[in-house]
Scaffold this motif. Structure first.
Motif, PDB file in Angstrom:
ATOM      1  N   GLN A  27       1.148  -1.184  -0.008  1.00 50.81           N
ATOM      2  CA  GLN A  27       0.214   0.331  -0.259  1.00 50.81           C
ATOM      3  C   GLN A  27       0.564   1.797  -0.194  1.00 50.81           C
ATOM      4  O   GLN A  27       0.329   2.186  -0.686  1.00 50.81           O
ATOM      5  CB  GLN A  27      -0.939   0.013   1.356  1.00 50.81           C
ATOM      6  CG  GLN A  27      -2.039  -1.061   0.757  1.00 50.81           C
ATOM      7  CD  GLN A  27      -2.893  -0.668   2.713  1.00 50.81           C
ATOM      8  OE1 GLN A  27      -3.311   0.226   2.760  1.00 50.81           O
ATOM      9  NE2 GLN A  27      -3.775  -0.982   2.890  1.00 50.81           N
TER      10      GLN A  27
ATOM     11  N   VAL B 192       2.136   7.529  -6.841  1.00 49.99           N
ATOM     12  CA  VAL B 192       0.700   8.180  -6.846  1.00 49.99           C
ATOM     13  C   VAL B 192       1.181   9.360  -6.255  1.00 49.99           C
ATOM     14  O   VAL B 192       0.693  10.675  -6.980  1.00 49.99           O
ATOM     15  CB  VAL B 192      -0.511   8.170  -6.128  1.00 49.99           C
ATOM     16  CG1 VAL B 192      -1.467   8.870  -5.980  1.00 49.99           C
ATOM     17  CG2 VAL B 192      -1.024   6.618  -6.855  1.00 49.99           C
ATOM     18  N   PHE B 193       1.714   9.890  -4.756  1.00 54.90           N
ATOM     19  CA  PHE B 193       2.084  11.251  -4.822  1.00 54.90           C
ATOM     20  C   PHE B 193       3.301  11.870  -4.790  1.00 54.90           C
ATOM     21  O   PHE B 193       3.483  13.147  -4.120  1.00 54.90           O
ATOM     22  CB  PHE B 193       1.127  11.151  -2.820  1.00 54.90           C
ATOM     23  CG  PHE B 193      -0.548  11.210  -3.172  1.00 54.90           C
ATOM     24  CD1 PHE B 193      -1.109  12.226  -2.531  1.00 54.90           C
ATOM     25  CD2 PHE B 193      -0.762   9.574  -2.701  1.00 54.90           C
ATOM     26  CE1 PHE B 193      -2.686  12.106  -2.277  1.00 54.90           C
ATOM     27  CE2 PHE B 193      -1.969   9.452  -2.345  1.00 54.90           C
ATOM     28  CZ  PHE B 193      -3.543  11.118  -2.417  1.00 54.90           C
TER      29      PHE B 193
ATOM     30  N   TYR C 225       7.526   8.850   1.182  1.00 61.54           N
ATOM     31  CA  TYR C 225       7.231   7.568   1.646  1.00 61.54           C
ATOM     32  C   TYR C 225       6.858   7.494   2.997  1.00 61.54           C
ATOM     33  O   TYR C 225       6.016   6.604   4.051  1.00 61.54           O
ATOM     34  CB  TYR C 225       8.441   6.621   1.043  1.00 61.54           C
ATOM     35  CG  TYR C 225       9.939   7.115   2.141  1.00 61.54           C
ATOM     36  CD1 TYR C 225      10.198   6.690   2.510  1.00 61.54           C
ATOM     37  CD2 TYR C 225      10.364   8.003   1.310  1.00 61.54           C
ATOM     38  CE1 TYR C 225      10.894   6.399   2.988  1.00 61.54           C
ATOM     39  CE2 TYR C 225      11.803   7.728   1.181  1.00 61.54           C
ATOM     40  CZ  TYR C 225      11.972   7.469   2.147  1.00 61.54           C
ATOM     41  OH  TYR C 225      13.566   7.611   3.051  1.00 61.54           O
TER      42      TYR C 225
ATOM     43  N   LEU D 274       4.118   9.146   4.283  1.00 61.24           N
ATOM     44  CA  LEU D 274       3.091   8.447   4.426  1.00 61.24           C
ATOM     45  C   LEU D 274       2.901   7.521   5.361  1.00 61.24           C
ATOM     46  O   LEU D 274       1.482   7.106   5.793  1.00 61.24           O
ATOM     47  CB  LEU D 274       2.685   8.217   3.039  1.00 61.24           C
ATOM     48  CG  LEU D 274       1.807   7.421   3.401  1.00 61.24           C
ATOM     49  CD1 LEU D 274       0.277   7.801   3.329  1.00 61.24           C
ATOM     50  CD2 LEU D 274       1.353   7.160   1.416  1.00 61.24           C
TER      51      LEU D 274
ATOM     52  N   TYR E  62       0.527   4.703  -3.431  1.00 63.40           N
ATOM     53  CA  TYR E  62       0.595   5.979  -2.261  1.00 63.40           C
ATOM     54  C   TYR E  62       1.734   6.859  -2.853  1.00 63.40           C
ATOM     55  O   TYR E  62       1.554   7.436  -3.105  1.00 63.40           O
ATOM     56  CB  TYR E  62       0.154   6.155  -0.649  1.00 63.40           C
ATOM     57  CG  TYR E  62      -0.942   5.563  -1.018  1.00 63.40           C
ATOM     58  CD1 TYR E  62      -3.018   6.153  -1.479  1.00 63.40           C
ATOM     59  CD2 TYR E  62      -1.943   4.591   0.521  1.00 63.40           C
ATOM     60  CE1 TYR E  62      -3.918   5.642  -1.650  1.00 63.40           C
ATOM     61  CE2 TYR E  62      -3.081   3.574   1.075  1.00 63.40           C
ATOM     62  CZ  TYR E  62      -3.861   4.166   0.041  1.00 63.40           C
ATOM     63  OH  TYR E  62      -5.346   3.925   0.056  1.00 63.40           O
ATOM     64  N   THR E  63       3.135   6.119  -2.255  1.00 61.99           N
ATOM     65  CA  THR E  63       4.056   7.250  -2.602  1.00 61.99           C
ATOM     66  C   THR E  63       4.756   7.058  -4.253  1.00 61.99           C
ATOM     67  O   THR E  63       4.721   8.399  -4.693  1.00 61.99           O
ATOM     68  CB  THR E  63       5.342   6.755  -2.504  1.00 61.99           C
ATOM     69  OG1 THR E  63       5.191   6.117  -1.150  1.00 61.99           O
ATOM     70  CG2 THR E  63       6.351   7.201  -2.225  1.00 61.99           C
TER      71      THR E  63
ATOM     72  N   LEU F 149      -2.886  11.248   4.102  1.00 66.86           N
ATOM     73  CA  LEU F 149      -2.254  10.857   2.999  1.00 66.86           C
ATOM     74  C   LEU F 149      -1.633  12.554   2.839  1.00 66.86           C
ATOM     75  O   LEU F 149      -1.052  12.911   1.862  1.00 66.86           O
ATOM     76  CB  LEU F 149      -3.309  10.866   1.349  1.00 66.86           C
ATOM     77  CG  LEU F 149      -3.745   9.930   1.050  1.00 66.86           C
ATOM     78  CD1 LEU F 149      -5.420   9.313   0.502  1.00 66.86           C
ATOM     79  CD2 LEU F 149      -2.793   8.571   1.551  1.00 66.86           C
TER      80      LEU F 149
ATOM     81  N   TYR G  93      -9.860  10.035   3.873  1.00 70.29           N
ATOM     82  CA  TYR G  93      -9.824  11.085   2.936  1.00 70.29           C
ATOM     83  C   TYR G  93     -10.070  11.970   3.928  1.00 70.29           C
ATOM     84  O   TYR G  93      -9.893  13.693   3.570  1.00 70.29           O
ATOM     85  CB  TYR G  93     -10.588  11.013   1.813  1.00 70.29           C
ATOM     86  CG  TYR G  93      -9.539  10.167   0.359  1.00 70.29           C
ATOM     87  CD1 TYR G  93      -8.512  10.492  -0.218  1.00 70.29           C
ATOM     88  CD2 TYR G  93     -10.613   9.076   0.312  1.00 70.29           C
ATOM     89  CE1 TYR G  93      -8.113   9.411  -0.895  1.00 70.29           C
ATOM     90  CE2 TYR G  93      -9.668   7.917   0.106  1.00 70.29           C
ATOM     91  CZ  TYR G  93      -8.492   8.137  -0.978  1.00 70.29           C
ATOM     92  OH  TYR G  93      -7.696   7.132  -2.091  1.00 70.29           O
TER      93      TYR G  93
ATOM     94  N   LEU H 121       0.355   5.732   8.342  1.00 71.30           N
ATOM     95  CA  LEU H 121      -0.744   4.710   6.934  1.00 71.30           C
ATOM     96  C   LEU H 121      -1.144   3.414   7.814  1.00 71.30           C
ATOM     97  O   LEU H 121      -2.106   2.692   7.885  1.00 71.30           O
ATOM     98  CB  LEU H 121       0.045   4.461   5.828  1.00 71.30           C
ATOM     99  CG  LEU H 121      -0.876   3.060   4.534  1.00 71.30           C
ATOM    100  CD1 LEU H 121      -2.030   3.912   4.153  1.00 71.30           C
ATOM    101  CD2 LEU H 121       0.282   3.142   3.801  1.00 71.30           C
TER     102      LEU H 121
END
Length: 258
Positions: free
Chosen positions: A43, A50-51, A63, A66, A47-48, A188, A183, A70
């Motif tokens: 996961q 994408v963001f 990273y 997050l 996310y890393t 994030l 969210y 996370l």
């Protein structure tokens, strides 16, 4: 106090249920317990990418920023969504054997908490590999923050597990709620990105203060801000007592409903 004493008397049952859950979760899989570490890492990787490359956040070592949020979030969201099945999945035991029904939500939450603790091993490995300075004195604050999140999660499991006995659609609804809740929690993104006029609303979310406390300790290397920690502790205990009280009332008709 009566409930606490009774749960203590059934501590061996709690321990047995936790062991059974941990052993059966990855039984038959090739990687076994390694999935406890691989799930958050996979996961994190998604996310890393994408963001950090597509929706760039401009945060140093994003990273890690997050990851430290996370892992606690995965623990809470699992308790929120999967906690609905705690009573229903053990319905034969509930129907035939006497024991304090609170044992089941407690054992489930402890099992998920153990998963989170194992994932924190990965966090510390990532911190060392990233050459982040680790402050032992600051790390001591992790204990009360973790216990606060545990209290919050246990209160949630008490409530949703009991309510799902009467309203079976809850399991599916909370899967969507969990996604939306993430969210609305600064997992994030940093809380500073929330517009000032909405900040107070975000702090009504009990996970907001908890996530900020984790980041203060593990990412910024500082003691959590006291007003943030006190808010998290108060809300965590309030949810625990409210969840347990609701469970106590709803459990009276479990057998008939099951």
């Amino acid at each position: 106090m009566r409930l606490a004493k009774e749960l203590w008397e059934y501590r061996e049952m709690v321990r047995s249920l936790v062991k059974r859950d941990l052993k059966s979760r990855y039984k038959g899989s090739v990687l076994g317990f390694l999935w406890m570490f691989l799930n958050p890492l996979l996961q994190l990787a998604v996310y890393t990418v994408v963001f950090s490359t597509i929706m760039r956040m401009g945060i140093d070592q994003f990273y890690l920023f997050l990851f430290v949020a996370l892992v606690p979030w995965i623990f809470f969201s699992t308790c929120l969504s999967a906690g609905t099945t705690v009573i229903f999945s053990q319905q034969e035991m509930v129907k035939k054997i006497y024991f304090p029904r609170e044992v089941l939500p407690l054992a489930f939450t402890i099992s998920q908490f153990v998963n989170m603790l194992l994932s924190f091993v990965v966090i510390f490995i990532v911190m060392v590999c990233s050459r982040r300075e680790i402050h032992p004195a600051v790390l001591l604050y992790l204990v009360p923050v973790m216990l606060t999140e545990f209290a919050l999660a246990l209160g949630v499991v008490y409530f949703v597990s009991a309510l799902n006995v009467y309203f079976r659609d809850l399991e599916h609804i909370l899967g969507i709620v969990s996604m939306a809740w993430m969210y609305l929690t600064p997992v994030l993104y940093p809380i500073d990105l929330v517009p000032e006029q909405y900040a107070k609303l975000f702090y009504l979310n009990p996970m907001t203060a908890i996530i900020i406390a984790y980041r203060d300790i593990l990412y910024y290397g500082q003691a959590p801000r006291m007003h943030i920690f006190v808010q998290a502790a108060v809300m965590g205990l309030a949810v625990l007592f409210a969840g347990q009280a609701s469970f106590g009332k709803l459990q009276r008709h479990f057998v008939e409903e099951l």
